[in-house]
Design an enzyme around this catalytic site. Sequence first.
Site, PDB file in Angstrom:
ATOM      1  CD  GLU A   1      -2.701   1.052   2.387  1.00  0.00           C
ATOM      2  OE1 GLU A   1      -3.548   0.278   2.622  1.00  0.00           O
ATOM      3  OE2 GLU A   1      -2.744   1.796   3.487  1.00  0.00           O
TER       4      GLU A   1
ATOM      5  CB  THR B   1      -3.667   5.681   0.986  1.00  0.00           C
ATOM      6  OG1 THR B   1      -3.765   6.891   0.726  1.00  0.00           O
ATOM      7  CG2 THR B   1      -3.500   4.555   1.346  1.00  0.00           C
TER       8      THR B   1
ATOM      9  CB  ALA C   1      -8.431  13.125   5.890  1.00  0.00           C
TER      10      ALA C   1
ATOM     11  CG  HIS D   1      -7.611   2.449  -1.240  1.00  0.00           C
ATOM     12  ND1 HIS D   1      -7.157   2.988   0.663  1.00  0.00           N
ATOM     13  CD2 HIS D   1      -6.894   1.600  -1.738  1.00  0.00           C
ATOM     14  CE1 HIS D   1      -6.466   1.091   0.539  1.00  0.00           C
ATOM     15  NE2 HIS D   1      -5.515   0.882  -0.391  1.00  0.00           N
TER      16      HIS D   1
ATOM     17  N   GLY E   1     -14.327   6.683   5.413  1.00  0.00           N
ATOM     18  CA  GLY E   1     -13.401   6.870   5.777  1.00  0.00           C
ATOM     19  C   GLY E   1     -13.584   7.749   7.053  1.00  0.00           C
ATOM     20  CG  ASP E   2     -10.778   7.741   9.349  1.00  0.00           C
ATOM     21  OD1 ASP E   2     -11.693   7.230  10.341  1.00  0.00           O
ATOM     22  OD2 ASP E   2      -9.641   7.343   9.869  1.00  0.00           O
TER      23      ASP E   2
ATOM     24  CB  ALA F   1     -17.752   1.203   4.044  1.00  0.00           C
TER      25      ALA F   1
ATOM     26  CG  ASP G   1     -15.731  -4.551  14.131  1.00  0.00           C
ATOM     27  OD1 ASP G   1     -14.940  -3.735  13.738  1.00  0.00           O
ATOM     28  OD2 ASP G   1     -14.666  -5.613  13.327  1.00  0.00           O
TER      29      ASP G   1
ATOM     30  CD  GLN H   1      -5.973   0.459  10.616  1.00  0.00           C
ATOM     31  OE1 GLN H   1      -4.642   0.101  10.000  1.00  0.00           O
ATOM     32  NE2 GLN H   1      -6.891   1.188  10.858  1.00  0.00           N
TER      33      GLN H   1
END
Length: 313
Positions: A31, A62, A65, A91, A122-123, A142, A175, A193
């Site tokens: 990545e 990636t 943000a 991504h 995403g965050d 998502a 989760d 992750q």
Amino acid sequence: MGSIEARPRSPRRPATMSEFLASGVTSYSFEFFPPKTPGGERHLWTALREIEALRPSFVSVTYGAGGSTRDGTVRISERIGTETSLTPIAHLTAVNHSRAELRRVIGSYAGAGIRDILALRGDPPGNPLGTWVRHPNGFAYADELVTFVRSLGDFCVGVAAFPDKHPRAADLDADARVLAGKFRAGAGYAITQFFFDADAYFRLVERLARLGCDQPIVPGVMPVTNVAQITRMAQLSGAAFPPALARRLEAVADDAMAVREIGIEVATALSARLLAGGAPGLHFITLNRSTATRDVYRNLVGSAVGPAAGAAA
Ligand code: FAD
């Protein structure tokens, strides 16, 4: 809604990640992130060329943000697809994007010949642990993005998984149900992750199996090369940093080479255990520096080069 056709990028269509994983060949992917400076861009291409020599299955790029690297993600993924022998996974996040904007980005990916998309929520920009605000014409989670991408064309869609659970998830079972929902929405595989405990990964695979999901879950691996950086990343991502590893690293914190050696040793041992336990491949987080991940890869497979994605097509 009209479908988006991905432009074929070579006469011999490369395998998608799902097709590759279905072939049973161990997948090795790496990545990268789109850099912000010309110097960073040079580093990236040096690292990509070094990784290319290993003939990895895929490389992923990636999505910054809030869509901050949108053009960079499209441009770099396209260059990877056209100027190298590597197969890119792009991504995509839902942050600050309307459906129309997401459709345009997905159209750009298709125009660049990209068939593999990692669909993420995403965050929140600025503070990853801050309040998530859904775009009024966008998506909340998502799984909705997975459905959307799949509805637009013949894309292979992957999603995120969290062996130590997502920081916002109530517990490990909740989760796992979220990940199962993403598989049911049409995701073909997941990438996790980074984490440090192989058993956390195996327990995640078991929880998904109990929910009726047998899609491949590829572990994400990041060798520790910088203690401060990984501690911060672990805090934000919810990855549990083992106290024994923290003590080992603290003891050599002033010696960058010693930290790196421990990081490579620990990542190699973790990777070997994951593969021995049945993981379908490994996804290395490079932070755009290839040397540590190449060392781990070489420790695992020796000097032999890996299988290229096209080989399974
Ligand atoms: P989701 O699956 O939507 O989950 C988000 C939160 O909502 C979780 O707490 C989940 O439990 C909860 N949730 C989900 N669905 C529901 C539901 N139906 N009801 C109630 N709660 C729900 N970030 C980037 O910005 N760019 C990247 O390129 C990027 N690449 C990544 C690659 C990998 C392999 C991984 C593991 C993460 C990556 N991330 C990236 C980080 C990721 O965007 C964040 O971890 C984000 O907070 C969660 O994304 P997700 O896709 O898992 O979201």
